[in-house]
Design a protein around this motif. Structure first.
Motif, PDB file in Angstrom:
ATOM      1  N   SER A  59      -7.103  -8.116  -2.699  1.00 21.29           N
ATOM      2  CA  SER A  59      -6.485  -8.562  -3.942  1.00 21.29           C
ATOM      3  C   SER A  59      -6.041  -7.372  -4.793  1.00 21.29           C
ATOM      4  CB  SER A  59      -7.472  -9.428  -4.727  1.00 21.29           C
ATOM      5  OG  SER A  59      -6.860  -9.914  -5.891  1.00 21.29           O
ATOM      6  N   GLY A  60      -4.798  -7.428  -5.250  1.00 20.07           N
ATOM      7  CA  GLY A  60      -4.250  -6.366  -6.089  1.00 20.07           C
ATOM      8  C   GLY A  60      -3.479  -5.311  -5.317  1.00 20.07           C
ATOM      9  N   ASP A  61      -3.596  -5.265  -3.985  1.00 25.74           N
ATOM     10  CA  ASP A  61      -2.889  -4.272  -3.171  1.00 25.74           C
ATOM     11  C   ASP A  61      -1.401  -4.603  -3.077  1.00 25.74           C
ATOM     12  OD1 ASP A  61      -5.232  -2.911  -2.699  1.00 25.74           O
ATOM     13  OD2 ASP A  61      -5.465  -3.597  -0.641  1.00 25.74           O
ATOM     14  N   VAL A  62      -0.591  -3.522  -3.024  1.00 23.37           N
ATOM     15  CA  VAL A  62       0.853  -3.678  -2.884  1.00 23.37           C
ATOM     16  C   VAL A  62       1.334  -2.763  -1.756  1.00 23.37           C
ATOM     17  CG1 VAL A  62       3.105  -3.452  -4.010  1.00 23.37           C
ATOM     18  CG2 VAL A  62       1.125  -4.205  -5.340  1.00 23.37           C
ATOM     19  N   LEU A  63       1.980  -3.364  -0.762  1.00 24.60           N
ATOM     20  CA  LEU A  63       2.564  -2.631   0.364  1.00 24.60           C
ATOM     21  C   LEU A  63       3.984  -2.247  -0.014  1.00 24.60           C
ATOM     22  CD1 LEU A  63       2.393  -1.758   3.394  1.00 24.60           C
ATOM     23  CD2 LEU A  63       3.292  -4.038   3.956  1.00 24.60           C
ATOM     24  N   ASP A  64       4.271  -0.928  -0.046  1.00 18.19           N
ATOM     25  CA  ASP A  64       5.578  -0.441  -0.476  1.00 18.19           C
ATOM     26  C   ASP A  64       6.505  -0.071   0.677  1.00 18.19           C
ATOM     27  OD1 ASP A  64       4.991  -0.479  -3.306  1.00 18.19           O
ATOM     28  OD2 ASP A  64       3.682   1.230  -2.928  1.00 18.19           O
ATOM     29  N   TYR A  65       5.919   0.307   1.807  1.00 15.80           N
ATOM     30  CA  TYR A  65       6.723   0.841   2.906  1.00 15.80           C
ATOM     31  C   TYR A  65       5.956   0.698   4.206  1.00 15.80           C
ATOM     32  CZ  TYR A  65       8.446   4.545   6.027  1.00 15.80           C
ATOM     33  OH  TYR A  65       8.917   5.240   7.100  1.00 15.80           O
TER      34      TYR A  65
END
Length: 97
Positions: free
Chosen positions: A22-28
């Motif tokens: 929860s809260g993680d963001v995958l950018d690439y």
């Protein structure tokens, strides 16, 4: 970009799910494999901002190949490598311990 930190993912025959919470963001991410000497990549996305739990990559994987996945999550770069043998058995070769 340097991808030295060991990453973690769950590999299935038709997808790779990057470990996240929860809260993680995958950018690439960029996935390559040995069949074409790791170039060009099989699939790559940049500036994507995929949020947990949407961190899976849909792709059909082939047997008898080594794969390399590099990705950026929460601004940190990770590397995850795995192999699929001729019988379809998946083995992590470089994952978070």
């Amino acid at each position: 970009m340097v991808f030295r930190d060991k990453g973690d993912a769950v590999v299935l025959k038709n997808s790779i799910c990057i470990a996240s919470e929860s809260g993680d963001v995958l950018d690439y991410y960029m996935l390559s494999y040995s069949v074409n000497n790791y170039h060009p990549p099989l699939i790559m996305e940049d500036d994507i901002a995929k949020k947990y739990p949407n961190t899976c990559i849909k792709i059909e994987l082939v047997n008898n190949a080594d794969y390399g996945l590099v990705y950026t999550i929460n601004g940190r770069n990770y590397r995850f490598e795995f192999n699929i043998d001729v019988n379809g058995k998946i083995t992590n070769t470089y994952s978070k311990s």
